[in-house]
Write a protein that holds these residues in place. Structure first.
Motif, PDB file in Angstrom:
ATOM      1  N   GLY A   1     -12.521 -10.068  -3.827  1.00 43.47           N
ATOM      2  CA  GLY A   1     -11.643  -9.519  -2.810  1.00 43.47           C
ATOM      3  C   GLY A   1     -12.017  -8.075  -2.534  1.00 43.47           C
ATOM      4  N   LYS A   2     -11.363  -7.486  -1.552  1.00 40.68           N
ATOM      5  CA  LYS A   2     -11.608  -6.086  -1.230  1.00 40.68           C
ATOM      6  C   LYS A   2     -11.208  -5.208  -2.414  1.00 40.68           C
ATOM      7  N   GLY A   3     -12.105  -4.339  -2.825  1.00 43.16           N
ATOM      8  CA  GLY A   3     -11.780  -3.422  -3.908  1.00 43.16           C
ATOM      9  C   GLY A   3     -11.023  -2.213  -3.396  1.00 43.16           C
ATOM     10  N   GLU A   4     -10.198  -1.634  -4.231  1.00 46.23           N
ATOM     11  CA  GLU A   4      -9.433  -0.450  -3.861  1.00 46.23           C
ATOM     12  C   GLU A   4      -9.776   0.719  -4.769  1.00 46.23           C
ATOM     13  N   LEU A   5     -11.027   0.738  -5.215  1.00 38.67           N
ATOM     14  CA  LEU A   5     -11.452   1.822  -6.086  1.00 38.67           C
ATOM     15  C   LEU A   5     -11.510   3.137  -5.338  1.00 38.67           C
ATOM     16  N   PHE A   6     -11.848   3.058  -4.046  1.00 38.38           N
ATOM     17  CA  PHE A   6     -11.900   4.259  -3.228  1.00 38.38           C
ATOM     18  C   PHE A   6     -10.569   4.447  -2.517  1.00 38.38           C
ATOM     19  N   ARG A   7     -10.169   5.668  -2.378  1.00 36.59           N
ATOM     20  CA  ARG A   7      -8.843   5.978  -1.860  1.00 36.59           C
ATOM     21  C   ARG A   7      -8.660   5.529  -0.420  1.00 36.59           C
ATOM     22  N   LYS A   8      -9.735   5.473   0.356  1.00 42.57           N
ATOM     23  CA  LYS A   8      -9.603   5.087   1.754  1.00 42.57           C
ATOM     24  C   LYS A   8      -9.032   3.678   1.892  1.00 42.57           C
ATOM     25  N   ALA A   9      -9.338   2.790   0.935  1.00 44.93           N
ATOM     26  CA  ALA A   9      -8.921   1.400   1.069  1.00 44.93           C
ATOM     27  C   ALA A   9      -7.409   1.265   1.083  1.00 44.93           C
ATOM     28  N   ARG A  10      -6.697   2.200   0.502  1.00 46.05           N
ATOM     29  CA  ARG A  10      -5.239   2.081   0.413  1.00 46.05           C
ATOM     30  C   ARG A  10      -4.553   2.384   1.733  1.00 46.05           C
ATOM     31  N   ASN A  11      -5.319   2.874   2.720  1.00 48.49           N
ATOM     32  CA  ASN A  11      -4.728   3.206   4.010  1.00 48.49           C
ATOM     33  C   ASN A  11      -4.950   2.111   5.051  1.00 48.49           C
ATOM     34  N   LEU A  12      -5.573   0.989   4.666  1.00 49.13           N
ATOM     35  CA  LEU A  12      -5.942  -0.024   5.627  1.00 49.13           C
ATOM     36  C   LEU A  12      -4.967  -1.191   5.607  1.00 49.13           C
ATOM     37  N   SER A  13      -4.817  -1.812   6.792  1.00 48.82           N
ATOM     38  CA  SER A  13      -3.997  -3.012   6.902  1.00 48.82           C
ATOM     39  C   SER A  13      -4.606  -4.130   6.066  1.00 48.82           C
ATOM     40  N   ARG A  14      -3.773  -4.912   5.418  1.00 49.74           N
ATOM     41  CA  ARG A  14      -4.256  -6.025   4.616  1.00 49.74           C
ATOM     42  C   ARG A  14      -3.670  -7.365   5.101  1.00 49.74           C
ATOM     43  N   VAL A  15      -3.021  -7.368   6.272  1.00 51.57           N
ATOM     44  CA  VAL A  15      -2.315  -8.579   6.686  1.00 51.57           C
ATOM     45  C   VAL A  15      -3.140  -9.434   7.640  1.00 51.57           C
ATOM     46  N   GLY A  16      -4.224  -8.915   8.180  1.00 54.32           N
ATOM     47  CA  GLY A  16      -4.979  -9.646   9.179  1.00 54.32           C
ATOM     48  C   GLY A  16      -6.443  -9.783   8.831  1.00 54.32           C
ATOM     49  N   LEU A  17      -7.293  -9.075   9.581  1.00 54.32           N
ATOM     50  CA  LEU A  17      -8.739  -9.228   9.428  1.00 54.32           C
ATOM     51  C   LEU A  17      -9.246  -8.833   8.052  1.00 54.32           C
ATOM     52  N   LEU A  18      -8.541  -7.945   7.356  1.00 52.29           N
ATOM     53  CA  LEU A  18      -8.987  -7.503   6.040  1.00 52.29           C
ATOM     54  C   LEU A  18      -8.256  -8.213   4.900  1.00 52.29           C
ATOM     55  N   ALA A  19      -7.603  -9.317   5.216  1.00 47.90           N
ATOM     56  CA  ALA A  19      -6.903 -10.071   4.171  1.00 47.90           C
ATOM     57  C   ALA A  19      -7.904 -10.612   3.157  1.00 47.90           C
TER      58      ALA A  19
ATOM     59  N   ALA B   1       6.428  -6.120  13.945  1.00 53.20           N
ATOM     60  CA  ALA B   1       5.902  -5.097  14.856  1.00 53.20           C
ATOM     61  C   ALA B   1       5.164  -4.012  14.077  1.00 53.20           C
ATOM     62  N   ASP B   2       5.691  -3.641  12.903  1.00 48.73           N
ATOM     63  CA  ASP B   2       5.025  -2.626  12.078  1.00 48.73           C
ATOM     64  C   ASP B   2       3.674  -3.121  11.576  1.00 48.73           C
ATOM     65  N   GLN B   3       3.613  -4.380  11.160  1.00 44.95           N
ATOM     66  CA  GLN B   3       2.350  -4.935  10.675  1.00 44.95           C
ATOM     67  C   GLN B   3       1.318  -5.028  11.805  1.00 44.95           C
ATOM     68  N   ILE B   4       1.744  -5.398  12.988  1.00 38.64           N
ATOM     69  CA  ILE B   4       0.842  -5.464  14.135  1.00 38.64           C
ATOM     70  C   ILE B   4       0.324  -4.071  14.471  1.00 38.64           C
ATOM     71  N   CYS B   5       1.182  -3.080  14.382  1.00 42.24           N
ATOM     72  CA  CYS B   5       0.763  -1.708  14.657  1.00 42.24           C
ATOM     73  C   CYS B   5      -0.256  -1.245  13.615  1.00 42.24           C
ATOM     74  N   ASP B   6      -0.013  -1.553  12.348  1.00 43.06           N
ATOM     75  CA  ASP B   6      -0.965  -1.181  11.294  1.00 43.06           C
ATOM     76  C   ASP B   6      -2.315  -1.863  11.514  1.00 43.06           C
ATOM     77  N   GLU B   7      -2.296  -3.123  11.945  1.00 39.83           N
ATOM     78  CA  GLU B   7      -3.542  -3.832  12.221  1.00 39.83           C
ATOM     79  C   GLU B   7      -4.274  -3.178  13.396  1.00 39.83           C
ATOM     80  N   ALA B   8      -3.528  -2.754  14.402  1.00 37.76           N
ATOM     81  CA  ALA B   8      -4.143  -2.076  15.550  1.00 37.76           C
ATOM     82  C   ALA B   8      -4.752  -0.740  15.140  1.00 37.76           C
ATOM     83  N   VAL B   9      -4.050   0.003  14.285  1.00 40.60           N
ATOM     84  CA  VAL B   9      -4.590   1.278  13.793  1.00 40.60           C
ATOM     85  C   VAL B   9      -5.895   1.033  13.046  1.00 40.60           C
ATOM     86  N   MET B  10      -5.911   0.010  12.194  1.00 40.31           N
ATOM     87  CA  MET B  10      -7.121  -0.314  11.437  1.00 40.31           C
ATOM     88  C   MET B  10      -8.276  -0.645  12.370  1.00 40.31           C
TER      89      MET B  10
END
Length: 402
Positions: free
Chosen positions: A37-55, A213-222
């Motif tokens: 799965g996607k690793g979260e060792l780097f801090r940037k990963a914690r700012n990304l949406s995980r509900v859609g394309l990066l699931a 709506a919040d999850q869709i917005c987070d996916e759009a930001v990503m």
């Protein structure tokens, strides 16, 4: 790390296995992809949406990938070329002969405008202009965000972290309002449904509830920041190379002038730019089950690192690896079963926006170099910054009219 297929390293106090063998990286990303799965060792990963394309879940990822495909397939992307060209030309028309420009911020502005106007069509002009400015600011902050080590620790102290959070919120809040406005309007039946609209109208996958709506917005930001950060970084490196290499610049210009015959040298040029300067220069995966690599077993939860920057400069895969040579791609091909060239990733979870990125890179590059010759700012040496993206530390070039 030549000579060491796998080496144990420590990143911010956490143990990880660094994989330098392109065959093993291919196994991680392709053959055994379901085990990671996607690793979260780097801090940037914690700012990304995980509900859609990066699931992490393969079925969920495939579901949202199918939703995004109609907008990002090659034929749909080609229709955006005129708009991409107009946006780039409008930006570079504001440059003044002899006055140095900050190339990276300019490329962030162009890439932001393209991402918003193509991936989120139908925004009001004023709304689009404001969001473009805010997306460019957020993308530039993300590009420069350190991934690990002391620099990352400093960046996560209250004041710097608050600045990034503020810039992100400055974009996310009006974006959420814009998405709500779009949801209230009916899309023409003939229009290609965009990914965000598809998310809003589609039920959840596998019995799960539809995205909020919040999850869709987070996916759009990503999606929007990913499209901007990577493209802006590659374009910046491409313009830097052309400013330093007049013979290569001449070949690119000659190639771009051959309309109708197809551009042959330009794609090779950009391929070589991404070989030596891949924007996503290091990646992390986390083993979801017990795995075996190079004859050694590792337990579930193991962090696995690999670097496209090093893979692309491996002399066993790319002879004379540090020489910039677009013509190597006339005969050179990555070996099957190896991840020796992966600027867009590889396998089922490779970058879904690859066709979009290629169209944008070629279109924007042509719009810039056919209008301006760019020369280095005197007395300044461009250095590589390996932060969230691999980017030039400071890139100011002087434009001269063609």
């Amino acid at each position: 790390m030549r000579g060491h297929a796998i080496r144990t390293v420590t990143v911010d106090g956490v143990r990880a296995e660094f994989v330098a063998d392109p065959a093993l990286v291919h196994r991680i990303l392709v053959k055994d992809a379901k085990r990671y799965g996607k690793g979260e060792l780097f801090r940037k990963a914690r700012n990304l949406s995980r509900v859609g394309l990066l699931a992490d879940d393969d079925a969920v990822h495939r579901h949202y990938r199918r939703l995004a495909h109609p907008q990002l397939r090659t034929s749909a992307v080609a229709e955006h070329a005129p708009l991409m060209r107009d946006i780039a030309r409008e930006t570079v028309a504001s440059w003044r002969p002899g006055q140095a420009v900050d190339v990276q911020t300019e490329m962030c502005g162009i890439a932001s405008a393209i991402a918003l106007r193509t991936l989120l069509p139908g925004l009001a002009p004023a709304q689009s202009a404001a969001l473009t400015e805010q997306l460019a600011a957020l993308s530039w902050e993300l590009i420069r965000k350190p991934l690990y080590g002391r620099a990352a620790a400093r960046a996560n102290r209250p004041r710097p972290a608050e600045r990034l959070a503020r810039v992100r919120e400055n974009f996310r809040t009006p974006l959420a309002a814009a998405l709500a406005d779009r949801a209230d309007r009916t899309c023409p039946a003939s229009a290609t449904p965009d990914y965000v609209s598809a998310l809003a109208s589609h039920p959840g996958h596998g019995g799960a509830p539809a995205l909020t709506a919040d999850q869709i917005c987070d996916e759009a930001v990503m999606l929007l920041t990913a499209a901007t950060v990577t493209t802006a970084s590659v374009l910046s490196w491409a313009l830097h190379v052309l400013s330093e290499e007049p013979l290569i610049e001449e070949k690119v210009l000659k190639d771009l002038a051959q309309e109708g015959d197809g551009n042959h040298y330009t794609p090779r040029f950009l391929t070589e730019v991404m070989r030596l300067h891949p924007p996503v220069w290091i990646s992390c995966r986390r083993a979801l089950t017990d795995v075996e690599l190079g004859g050694t077993s590792y337990p579930a939860g193991t962090h696995v690192l690999f670097s496209s920057y090093l893979l692309h400069r491996n002399p066993d895969s790319h002879p004379d690896p540090h020489r910039f040579d677009p013509d190597r791609w006339l005969t050179h091909r990555p070996a099957p079963g190896e991840a020796s060239y992966i600027p867009f990733g590889i396998g089922a979870k490779g970058c879904i926006g690859e066709s979009f990125a290629w169209q944008e890179l070629e279109t924007v590059l042509a719009a810039v170099v056919q209008e301006w010759q760019l020369t280095p700012e005197p007395g300044h040496r461009v250095r590589t910054a390996a932060e969230t993206a691999l980017h030039p530390r400071r890139l100011r070039l002087i434009p001269h009219p063609r």
